[in-house]
Design an enzyme around this catalytic site. Structure first.
Site, PDB file in Angstrom:
ATOM      1  N   GLY A   1       0.966  -1.265  -0.006  1.00 57.36           N
ATOM      2  CA  GLY A   1      -0.025  -0.087   0.070  1.00 57.36           C
ATOM      3  C   GLY A   1       0.794   1.259   0.086  1.00 57.36           C
TER       4      GLY A   1
ATOM      5  N   SER B   1       1.124   3.472  -3.252  1.00 57.99           N
ATOM      6  CA  SER B   1       0.504   4.835  -4.086  1.00 57.99           C
ATOM      7  C   SER B   1      -0.777   5.000  -3.865  1.00 57.99           C
ATOM      8  CB  SER B   1       0.297   4.243  -5.697  1.00 57.99           C
ATOM      9  OG  SER B   1       2.018   3.481  -5.896  1.00 57.99           O
TER      10      SER B   1
ATOM     11  N   GLU C   1      12.382  -4.520  -4.743  1.00 59.38           N
ATOM     12  CA  GLU C   1      11.482  -4.865  -5.382  1.00 59.38           C
ATOM     13  C   GLU C   1      11.936  -4.556  -6.875  1.00 59.38           C
ATOM     14  OE1 GLU C   1       8.094  -1.725  -5.359  1.00 59.38           O
ATOM     15  OE2 GLU C   1       7.067  -2.758  -6.821  1.00 59.38           O
TER      16      GLU C   1
ATOM     17  N   SER D   1       8.213   4.531 -12.347  1.00 59.93           N
ATOM     18  CA  SER D   1       8.079   4.456 -13.761  1.00 59.93           C
ATOM     19  C   SER D   1       9.552   4.398 -14.351  1.00 59.93           C
ATOM     20  CB  SER D   1       7.397   5.739 -14.304  1.00 59.93           C
ATOM     21  OG  SER D   1       8.092   6.842 -14.075  1.00 59.93           O
ATOM     22  N   ASN D   2       9.683   4.315 -15.555  1.00 62.40           N
ATOM     23  CA  ASN D   2      10.995   4.187 -16.314  1.00 62.40           C
ATOM     24  C   ASN D   2      11.720   5.538 -16.277  1.00 62.40           C
ATOM     25  OD1 ASN D   2      10.505   1.581 -16.206  1.00 62.40           O
ATOM     26  ND2 ASN D   2      11.108   1.154 -18.396  1.00 62.40           N
TER      27      ASN D   2
HETATM   28  C1  LIG Z   1       0.110  -2.675 -12.939  1.00 63.53           C
HETATM   29  C2  LIG Z   1       0.428  -1.737 -12.004  1.00 63.53           C
HETATM   30  C3  LIG Z   1       0.619  -2.469 -10.602  1.00 63.53           C
HETATM   31  C4  LIG Z   1       0.762  -1.580  -9.445  1.00 63.53           C
HETATM   32  N1  LIG Z   1       0.868  -2.084  -8.283  1.00 63.53           N
HETATM   33  C5  LIG Z   1       1.113  -1.351  -7.289  1.00 63.53           C
HETATM   34  C6  LIG Z   1       1.043  -2.004  -5.798  1.00 63.53           C
HETATM   35  O1  LIG Z   1       0.877  -3.178  -5.722  1.00 63.53           O
HETATM   36  N2  LIG Z   1       1.190  -1.190  -4.865  1.00 63.53           N
HETATM   37  C7  LIG Z   1       1.549   0.046  -4.903  1.00 63.53           C
HETATM   38  O2  LIG Z   1       1.703   1.104  -4.079  1.00 63.53           O
HETATM   39  N3  LIG Z   1       1.496   0.742  -6.098  1.00 63.53           N
HETATM   40  C8  LIG Z   1       1.397  -0.077  -7.247  1.00 63.53           C
HETATM   41  N4  LIG Z   1       1.391   0.548  -8.413  1.00 63.53           N
HETATM   42  C9  LIG Z   1       1.468   1.963  -8.721  1.00 63.53           C
HETATM   43  C10 LIG Z   1       2.826   2.585  -9.389  1.00 63.53           C
HETATM   44  O3  LIG Z   1       4.019   2.336  -8.459  1.00 63.53           O
HETATM   45  C11 LIG Z   1       2.571   3.942  -9.869  1.00 63.53           C
HETATM   46  O4  LIG Z   1       1.655   3.941 -10.950  1.00 63.53           O
HETATM   47  C12 LIG Z   1       3.871   4.645 -10.433  1.00 63.53           C
HETATM   48  O5  LIG Z   1       4.827   4.901  -9.123  1.00 63.53           O
HETATM   49  C13 LIG Z   1       3.641   6.035 -11.096  1.00 63.53           C
HETATM   50  O6  LIG Z   1       2.753   6.749 -10.431  1.00 63.53           O
HETATM   51  P1  LIG Z   1       1.373   7.505 -11.093  1.00 63.53           P
HETATM   52  O7  LIG Z   1       0.624   6.316 -11.708  1.00 63.53           O
HETATM   53  O8  LIG Z   1       0.783   8.135  -9.978  1.00 63.53           O
HETATM   54  O9  LIG Z   1       2.041   8.267 -12.242  1.00 63.53           O
HETATM   55  P2  LIG Z   1       2.608   9.710 -12.095  1.00 63.53           P
HETATM   56  O10 LIG Z   1       3.531   9.965 -10.994  1.00 63.53           O
HETATM   57  O11 LIG Z   1       1.312  10.666 -12.105  1.00 63.53           O
HETATM   58  O12 LIG Z   1       3.538   9.863 -13.457  1.00 63.53           O
HETATM   59  C14 LIG Z   1       2.745  10.111 -14.571  1.00 63.53           C
HETATM   60  C15 LIG Z   1       3.945  10.316 -15.920  1.00 63.53           C
HETATM   61  O13 LIG Z   1       4.801  11.146 -15.546  1.00 63.53           O
HETATM   62  C16 LIG Z   1       6.153  10.823 -15.636  1.00 63.53           C
HETATM   63  N5  LIG Z   1       6.776  11.552 -14.410  1.00 63.53           N
HETATM   64  C17 LIG Z   1       6.389  11.952 -13.132  1.00 63.53           C
HETATM   65  N6  LIG Z   1       7.308  12.617 -12.544  1.00 63.53           N
HETATM   66  C18 LIG Z   1       8.423  12.638 -13.058  1.00 63.53           C
HETATM   67  C19 LIG Z   1       9.686  13.228 -13.036  1.00 63.53           C
HETATM   68  N7  LIG Z   1      10.225  13.645 -12.034  1.00 63.53           N
HETATM   69  N8  LIG Z   1      10.420  13.174 -14.282  1.00 63.53           N
HETATM   70  C20 LIG Z   1      10.402  12.536 -15.478  1.00 63.53           C
HETATM   71  N9  LIG Z   1       9.010  12.160 -15.526  1.00 63.53           N
HETATM   72  C21 LIG Z   1       8.221  12.055 -14.683  1.00 63.53           C
HETATM   73  C22 LIG Z   1       5.923   9.274 -15.085  1.00 63.53           C
HETATM   74  O14 LIG Z   1       7.163   8.757 -15.667  1.00 63.53           O
HETATM   75  C23 LIG Z   1       4.731   9.166 -15.924  1.00 63.53           C
HETATM   76  O15 LIG Z   1       4.901   8.757 -17.282  1.00 63.53           O
HETATM   77  C24 LIG Z   1       1.240  -0.289  -9.634  1.00 63.53           C
HETATM   78  C25 LIG Z   1       1.004   0.147 -11.024  1.00 63.53           C
HETATM   79  C26 LIG Z   1       0.659  -0.511 -11.999  1.00 63.53           C
HETATM   80  C27 LIG Z   1       0.595   0.196 -13.354  1.00 63.53           C
END
Ligand SMILES: Cc1cc2nc3c(=O)[nH]c(=O)nc-3n(C[C@H](O)[C@H](O)[C@H](O)COP(=O)(O)OP(=O)(O)OC[C@H]3O[C@@H](n4cnc5c(N)ncnc54)[C@H](O)[C@@H]3O)c2cc1C
Length: 371
Positions: A127, A129, A244, A356-357
């Site tokens: 838990g 995000s 992780e 994210s990458n």
């Molecule tokens: C299939 C799946 C399973 C998951 N499972 C879990 C889980 O079990 N537990 C959990 O806690 N979370 C989980 N996650 C969440 C995951 O960790 C987040 O989706 C991820 O960290 C990205 O956050 P966000 O979705 O809020 O995107 P955002 O942070 O809003 O990012 C949106 C876009 O902006 C880019 N971006 C953001 N900030 C920057 C920066 N500083 N520099 C360059 N680019 C940037 C990102 O790369 C992305 O392309 C999961 C996600 C997926 C897709």
């Protein structure tokens, strides 16, 4: 890949290979081969087979029930899991919360939580995000207010993988709203059966149900469920993320896809030099990545933390996974099977989860290249 294993390592590999061939239930193997969704019971059954053999937790220290393998043995085991079409073990208990409890928990927590993780009897989810906190995780707003010996948790976590199956969730929650962003966070273990916890499914682009929203409506949790010090959760959270990311390289998953590609080429009688060249390129990248993974595993076995190198594994591993699933579709063209189309769609997630990458590139730039 030829790592030139020595005689003892080759014997170990053969032992693992024949164990998987004999003991992995056929129905589970078929599901992994066709990317059919695995049920909780599938993971549980396979976990129990490994547990009974003493192999459920390859990376754990022997003192807590791990097999005490070195880096090469862990690597061989993961390769054989993939080659034998066995499921990848769910990481949330074994590879995420367990190392945090081992490193930062107290004896009572180790005695309570580690045995059922090892035996597969308790499932966990992560838990971290929230709807407003993903890449910028430290801005999370789920709060845990202290009332005597109890925290009262309120907030929403999202994208939580396998929350629908979990008995426990480890939560990052804000215990001090007045501290600096990273300093007011604590790491708390919450029983999913607690009154006030609600799980809502999220369906992904491939039609599957892996992820969920988890709501906490004034959920009461004993203070003894906090791991480590109050307000120090960010340190533990980062430690966990490094573990992780090491696990997300998915080299063994890539090997499975390369095998599928070979099958598709043979079946469809594909003769296309461009496809062959792309496979060769990916194979070279995969070999390089496998050596990097071995270096990280060797450092971990020697008691070092994975560190920012785990970002390289996550970034390159998921890029290769996505390139391979694309290649599978390109090679089959209009004859692509439903399973391979699903696989392509499903793997889009890989460049987002575990940080994210783009975020991994930032970490590599700052902490490895120092730019
Ligand atoms: C299939 C799946 C399973 C998951 N499972 C879990 C889980 O079990 N537990 C959990 O806690 N979370 C989980 N996650 C969440 C995951 O960790 C987040 O989706 C991820 O960290 C990205 O956050 P966000 O979705 O809020 O995107 P955002 O942070 O809003 O990012 C949106 C876009 O902006 C880019 N971006 C953001 N900030 C920057 C920066 N500083 N520099 C360059 N680019 C940037 C990102 O790369 C992305 O392309 C999961 C996600 C997926 C897709």
């Amino acid at each position: 890949m030829d790592l030139q294993f020595n005689q003892r390592e080759r014997a170990f590999r053969d032992e693992v290979r024949s164990f998987i061939a004999q003991r992995l239930p056929d129905d589970i193997r078929r599901k992994v081969q066709t990317l059919s969704p695995l049920e909780k019971d599938d993971y549980y059954r396979w976990h129990r087979v490994l547990y009974e053999r003493g192999w459920a937790a390859p990376g754990w220290p022997a003192a807590y029930g791990g097999p005490g393998w070195n880096a090469i043995e862990q690597h061989i085991f993961l390769e054989e899991i993939a080659a034998g079409w066995a499921p990848r073990m769910l990481p949330f208990g074994l590879n995420m919360v367990a190392p945090v409890i081992i490193e930062f928990g107290n004896d009572a927590q180790r005695a309570r939580y580690l045995p059922p993780i090892l035996s597969g009897e308790e499932f966990w989810c992560q838990g971290y995000s929230e709807p407003g906190a993903g890449s910028d995780l430290a801005s999370l707003s789920t709060k845990a207010e202290r009332h005597g010996d109890t925290y009262v948790i309120e907030g929403t976590k999202t994208w939580i993988t396998t929350a629908q199956w979990a008995d426990w969730i480890f939560v990052l929650a804000r215990t001090d709203p007045n501290a600096k962003k990273q300093e007011g966070i604590s790491f708390i273990l919450v029983d999913m059966r607690s009154p006030g916890v609600t799980v809502r499914p999220i369906v992904t682009i491939d039609g599957g149900h892996e992820i969920n929203e988890v709501h906490f409506d004034r959920v009461e949790v004993p203070v003894e469920n906090r791991v480590g010090d109050e307000g120090a959760g960010w340190t533990y959270a980062k430690f966990l993320l490094e573990h992780e990311r090491t696990g997300t390289a998915g080299i063994s998953a890539c090997r499975q896809i390369v095998e599928l590609l070979d099958e598709v080429r043979e079946r469809e009688e594909i003769v296309d030099r461009r496809i062959d060249e792309r496979i060769a390129e990916i194979d070279i990248e995969l070999t390089a990545l496998a050596f990097t993974e071995l270096r990280v595993l060797a450092a971990e076995s020697a008691g070092k933390r994975p560190g920012p190198e785990s970002s390289i594994l996550k970034l390159r591993g998921t890029e290769i996974q996505q390139a391979l699933t694309e290649l599978l579709l390109d090679a089959s063209g209009p004859f692509a099977s439903n399973a391979n189309t699903r696989r392509y769609l499903n793997f889009r997630k890989a460049s987002i989860y575990a940080g994210s990458n783009e975020i991994q590139k930032n970490i590599i730039a700052k902490r490895i290249l120092k730019v």
